[in-house]
Motif scaffolding. Structure first.
Motif, short mmCIF file in Angstrom:
data_model
loop_
_atom_site.label_atom_id
_atom_site.label_comp_id
_atom_site.label_asym_id
_atom_site.label_seq_id
_atom_site.Cartn_x
_atom_site.Cartn_y
_atom_site.Cartn_z
N GLU A 240 0.82 -1.21 0.00
CA GLU A 240 0.00 0.00 0.00
C GLU A 240 0.85 1.26 0.00
O GLU A 240 0.41 2.31 -0.43
CB GLU A 240 -0.92 0.00 1.22
CG GLU A 240 -1.99 -1.08 1.18
CD GLU A 240 -2.95 -0.97 2.33
OE1 GLU A 240 -2.83 0.02 3.09
OE2 GLU A 240 -3.82 -1.84 2.48
N ARG A 250 -7.88 0.73 -5.23
CA ARG A 250 -6.84 -0.30 -5.16
C ARG A 250 -7.33 -1.46 -4.30
O ARG A 250 -7.79 -1.26 -3.17
CB ARG A 250 -5.56 0.28 -4.56
CG ARG A 250 -4.53 -0.79 -4.23
CD ARG A 250 -3.27 -0.21 -3.65
NE ARG A 250 -2.43 0.38 -4.68
CZ ARG A 250 -1.11 0.52 -4.57
NH1 ARG A 250 -0.50 0.11 -3.49
NH2 ARG A 250 -0.41 1.08 -5.54
N PRO A 252 -6.17 -5.26 -2.77
CA PRO A 252 -4.99 -6.12 -2.57
C PRO A 252 -5.20 -7.52 -3.13
O PRO A 252 -6.31 -8.06 -3.11
CB PRO A 252 -4.85 -6.15 -1.05
CG PRO A 252 -6.23 -5.91 -0.53
CD PRO A 252 -6.88 -4.97 -1.51
#
Length: 347
Positions: A240, A250, A252
């Motif tokens: 991050e 975004r 993960p």
């Protein structure tokens, strides 16, 4: 058990008279229900019996309109954000041969845009022929005058008016309320009244679609499942803290040996109520670094992409529980497989 059966037999075979009061409201209720069903039946029968005649009248009116027309078919191509000065320059340089041929056969003139010169404003004026003060579209977003929060200017989307609270679940009763905010009448409605069929493909600010004699596929300003103008996401294994080179969201990617897992963020959970919560559609990634490709598995499909390649439109499902779910479509783009893995998902 035998005694109970004997009592039931006596009641059936030896009935006795009894008295009851039925108020006038019951009679009105029965009568109104009967008339509702009767009128619905008559309307259905009328619609069924007159359909051939109405269809024939539409065909005759369309033929009459097309018979008077000097042009049998007209095609309008709209290029959003196209600069006329650049178009003139590129035509002169030979980079736009098709537009050059159209210019030679017809007319090429500049049109004045709207104020403000923003896509939804200009397209709304194009289709209705009125200024922003009359069609009510001034930007992509508008603000709520009560709390000053932004919302989509082209359509108002609200949840069902009623809901049922059962434990931790809030079950919506009914459908979402969708209201178009653009005013004015698009020109294809007037064409339809004259018996001219129109095909309107991906014209902005046409959601929700309105009924008219033709077909319509809405374009820009259609909200996605999250209620935004289009929120894409970048699924990545990068930390991050790394600089985010794109906008969007975004997400993960988690490594589990040769298999990587991540998800596509979806709409708010309709059963969560005031607690909130986001629905997710999980998918797996199996990268192959030697071939610079990866296999992606969603809830419904399995496909392989090379680095720099887009998938077809993929249907994904967001499960909310209690049998409720939402479906959407998106495209996957494999951005990288080594040293990091990144997958871009369209809105």
């Amino acid at each position: 058990m035998a005694a109970l059966i004997a009592v039931l037999v006596l009641v059936v075979l030896c009935p006795t008279s009894s008295h009851a009061y039925a108020g006038p409201g019951a009679g009105f209720a029965v009568l109104s229900s009967f008339w509702t069903l009767f009128v619905a039946f008559l309307y259905s029968a009328y619609a069924f019996l007159t359909w051939p005649l109405r269809h024939l009248l539409r065909l005759l009116r369309r033929r009459k309109s097309s018979g008077k027309a000097q042009i049998k078919r007209a095609v309008i191509l709209g290029f959003d954000g196209m600069d006329p000065e650049l178009a003139e320059r590129f035509i002169a340089e030979g980079k736009l041969p098709n537009l050059a041929r159209l210019q030679e056969q017809g007319t090429f003139r500049k049109l004045r845009t709207t104020f403000p010169a923003i896509s939804p404003v200009a397209w709304s004026t194009f289709m209705t022929g009125v200024n922003p003060g009359k069609h009510n579209i001034y930007d992509f977003l508008a603000r709520d005058q009560n709390n000053y929060l932004p919302f989509l200017s082209s359509a108002e989307i609200k949840g069902p008016k009623r809901s049922l609270k059962i434990g931790k679940y809030t079950i919506p009763l009914g459908k979402a309320q969708i209201k178009g905010m653009r005013r004015g009448t698009p020109f294809w409605h007037w064409l339809g009244k004259a018996g001219i069929f129109s095909s309107v493909i991906r014209v902005p600010v046409t959601f929700p679609p309105e009924k008219f004699p033709g077909v319509l596929l809405s374009g820009m300003c259609v909200p996605d499942l999250k209620g935004s103008q289009g929120t894409f996401c970048l699924c990545t294994t990068r930390a991050e803290g790394d600089k985010f080179r794109e906008g969007g969201v975004r997400i993960p990617i988690h490594r589990h040996g040769p298999v990587l897992t991540t998800y596509v963020p979806g709409p708010d959970d309709p059963l969560a109520g005031e607690q909130g919560g986001e629905l997710r559609s999980n998918f797996e990634i199996r990268p192959n670094t030697s071939k610079a490709q990866a296999q992606i598995t969603t809830d419904s499909e399995k496909f392989t992409l090379k680095v720099g390649e887009y998938s077809n439109w993929i249907s994904i499902k967001f499960k909310a529980g209690l049998g409720f779910s939402a479906r959407g479509i998106c495209k996957f783009y494999l951005k990288e497989v080594s040293p990091e893995v990144e997958v871009y998902v369209t809105p």
